[in-house]
Write a protein that holds these residues in place. Structure first.
Motif, PDB file in Angstrom:
ATOM      1  N   PRO A 172       0.796  -1.233   0.000  1.00  0.00           N
ATOM      2  CA  PRO A 172       0.000   0.000   0.000  1.00  0.00           C
ATOM      3  C   PRO A 172       0.827   1.281   0.000  1.00  0.00           C
ATOM      4  CG  PRO A 172      -0.092  -1.043   2.155  1.00  0.00           C
ATOM      5  CD  PRO A 172       0.646  -1.980   1.262  1.00  0.00           C
ATOM      6  N   ASP A 173       2.104   1.203  -0.360  1.00  0.00           N
ATOM      7  CA  ASP A 173       2.913   2.410  -0.496  1.00  0.00           C
ATOM      8  C   ASP A 173       2.338   3.272  -1.618  1.00  0.00           C
ATOM      9  OD1 ASP A 173       5.831   3.568   0.251  1.00  0.00           O
ATOM     10  OD2 ASP A 173       5.420   3.869  -1.887  1.00  0.00           O
ATOM     11  N   GLU A 174       2.171   4.569  -1.346  1.00  0.00           N
ATOM     12  CA  GLU A 174       1.491   5.448  -2.297  1.00  0.00           C
ATOM     13  C   GLU A 174       2.311   5.732  -3.550  1.00  0.00           C
ATOM     14  OE1 GLU A 174       1.767   5.916   0.891  1.00  0.00           O
ATOM     15  OE2 GLU A 174      -0.270   6.090   1.702  1.00  0.00           O
ATOM     16  N   THR A 175       3.625   5.578  -3.465  1.00  0.00           N
ATOM     17  CA  THR A 175       4.487   5.878  -4.613  1.00  0.00           C
ATOM     18  C   THR A 175       4.977   4.617  -5.309  1.00  0.00           C
ATOM     19  OG1 THR A 175       5.231   7.908  -3.528  1.00  0.00           O
ATOM     20  CG2 THR A 175       6.563   7.089  -5.361  1.00  0.00           C
ATOM     21  N   ALA A 176       5.581   3.716  -4.552  1.00  0.00           N
ATOM     22  CA  ALA A 176       6.158   2.512  -5.155  1.00  0.00           C
ATOM     23  C   ALA A 176       5.131   1.420  -5.384  1.00  0.00           C
ATOM     24  CB  ALA A 176       7.288   1.976  -4.273  1.00  0.00           C
ATOM     25  N   GLY A 177       4.066   1.425  -4.603  1.00  0.00           N
ATOM     26  CA  GLY A 177       3.073   0.362  -4.678  1.00  0.00           C
ATOM     27  C   GLY A 177       1.743   0.831  -5.229  1.00  0.00           C
TER      28      GLY A 177
END
Length: 306
Positions: free
Chosen positions: A95-100
Motif C-alpha cells: 500500500p505504499d502510495e508511490t512505489a506500490g
C-alpha cells in the motif's frame, strides 16, 4: 498519370487509416464500466485474506528471500520471472502510495487484476495471471483490495521488464487478448452442484492452477483440450504434472487424498510437495476445509486427459 497516382495514394492512405482504426478498436484496452465497482460497501477484510491466500499473492509479490511469517506480507515485488519472451519483474503491490498501489482506486486495482488494464489505461502483460483472475467477483476484488491496504508499505521499486522487440510493444497485447483472454469457464462441470461450482471458481479463478498445469502454444496461450494436462516447468527442470483424472499418478487419487495433500502437503504414498508447489500448498492450507473439498471435487470432475 499523375491524377491516377494521386487517386491510388489517396485510396491507400484511406485504407491504412481504416485498417488502423479497426485494429485499434478491436485491440484497445477495455476496463470495466465504472458502475461495476460501485455499491460494494466496506470490504470484508477477513474474506480478503482468504482471497489473498487462494490467489497465492505471496508467492510472487513477497520480497525475494522472504520465506515465512510477517516478512512475506511485505509485498515489495522484485522477483524475476524468466520466460521465452524475456524477463518479467514482479511489481510492488504494497500500500505504499508511490512505489506500490496505495494511490490506486478500487476501479484501477480491479481493472488491473481482472481485465489486464493498468491505471494509465495500458495493457498489462499476462505474466500477471489476469486471464485467470478475470473470474473473480467484484466483491472478492473489493475485499482483497481492502486486505492489501492493511499490509506493510514498502518503498522498493521493482525493475522494469526486460523484453526484446517486439514483445516490448504493449499495443500488441491487445491482439494477444483478442486471441486468448476470456472470462468464460475453462471446462464444463455441473455447476448446479454448489461444491463443484465453488471448486471451479477457485481453481479457474483465484487459484489460477491452469497457469502452470496447462500447456501453452508458441504465443503463450493455453492449448485447447489440454486443460490441467501438465506442462513444462517454467522454472526450468522437469514438468508440472497432469492433474486431471487421466493422470497416470494423480488421477488415481481420491477426493480425500487431494484434500489431505492440499492441507498437509503429503501424498497418499507419503511423499511430500516439492518445488513451487510447496508455497501453493501452504496457501491452500489457509483456506476453509470446505474450499479444499470443493477444489478436490472439481479436479475429479474435469475432463480426463491422458
Amino acid at each position: 498519370m499523375a491524377a491516377r497516382m494521386r487517386r491510388f495514394l489517396t485510396t491507400a492512405v484511406l485504407f491504412v487509416a481504416v485498417a488502423g482504426t479497426a485494429a485499434w478498436f478491436l485491440t484497445r484496452p477495455e476496463p470495466w464500466p465504472a458502475s461495476h465497482w460501485e455499491g460494494l460497501g466496506e470490504p470484508d477484510v477477513a474474506n480478503g485474506a482468504l482471497v489473498f491466500s487462494a490467489g497465492g499473492c505471496v508467492s510472487c509479490h513477497a520480497r525475494p528471500g522472504a520465506v515465512e511469517g510477517e516478512a512475506q506480507l511485505v509485498l515489495s515485488g522484485g522477483l524475476a520471472l524468466k520466460s521465452d519472451f524475456g524477463t518479467f519483474h514482479v511489481p510492488n503491490i504494497s500500500p505504499d502510495e508511490t512505489a506500490g498501489i496505495g494511490g490506486w482506486t478500487l476501479a484501477e486495482f480491479g481493472n488491473a487484476i481482472t481485465r489486464g488494464v493498468g491505471p494509465h489505461n495500458e495493457h498489462l502483460y499476462p505474466s500477471f495471471p489476469y486471464t485467470s483472475y478475470a473470474r473473480l467477483t467484484a466483491k472478492d476484488v473489493n475485499d482483497l483490495f481492502g486486505y492489501l491496504k492493511t499490509l506493510p508499505k514498502s518503498p522498493d521499486v521493482a525493475p522494469s521488464h526486460e523484453l526484446p522487440f517486439p514483445f516490448n510493444i504493449r499495443l500488441a497485447l491487445g491482439g494477444w487478448k483478442l486471441l486468448f483472454y476470456s472470462d468464460a469457464p475453462r471446462v464444463t462441470v455441473d455447476t448446479s452442484n454448489p461444491k463443484l461450482a465453488r471448486g471451479q471458481y477457485l481453481v479457474e479463478g483465484p487459484g489460477h492452477c491452469g497457469e502452470c498445469h496447462t500447456p501453452r502454444n508458441a504465443l503463450g496461450g493455453f492449448e485447447p483440450g489440454q486443460w490441467l494436462a501438465g506442462a513444462p516447468n517454467p522454472e526450468g527442470k522437469g514438468r508440472i504434472p497432469n492433474i486431471t483424472p487421466g493422470s497416470k499418478s494423480i488421477g488415481s487419487w481420491s477426493e480425500g487424498d487431494i484434500v489431505t495433500y492440499l492441507e498437509t502437503g503429503f501424498t497418499p504414498d507419503f511423499d511430500s510437495a516439492g518445488g513451487s508447489m510447496v508455497e501453493v500448498q501452504k496457501n491452500m492450507a489457509k483456506l476453509p476445509a470446505s474450499d479444499r473439498e470443493a477444489i478436490a471435487a472439481y479436479l475429479k470432475a474435469v475432463p480426463a486427459v491422458q
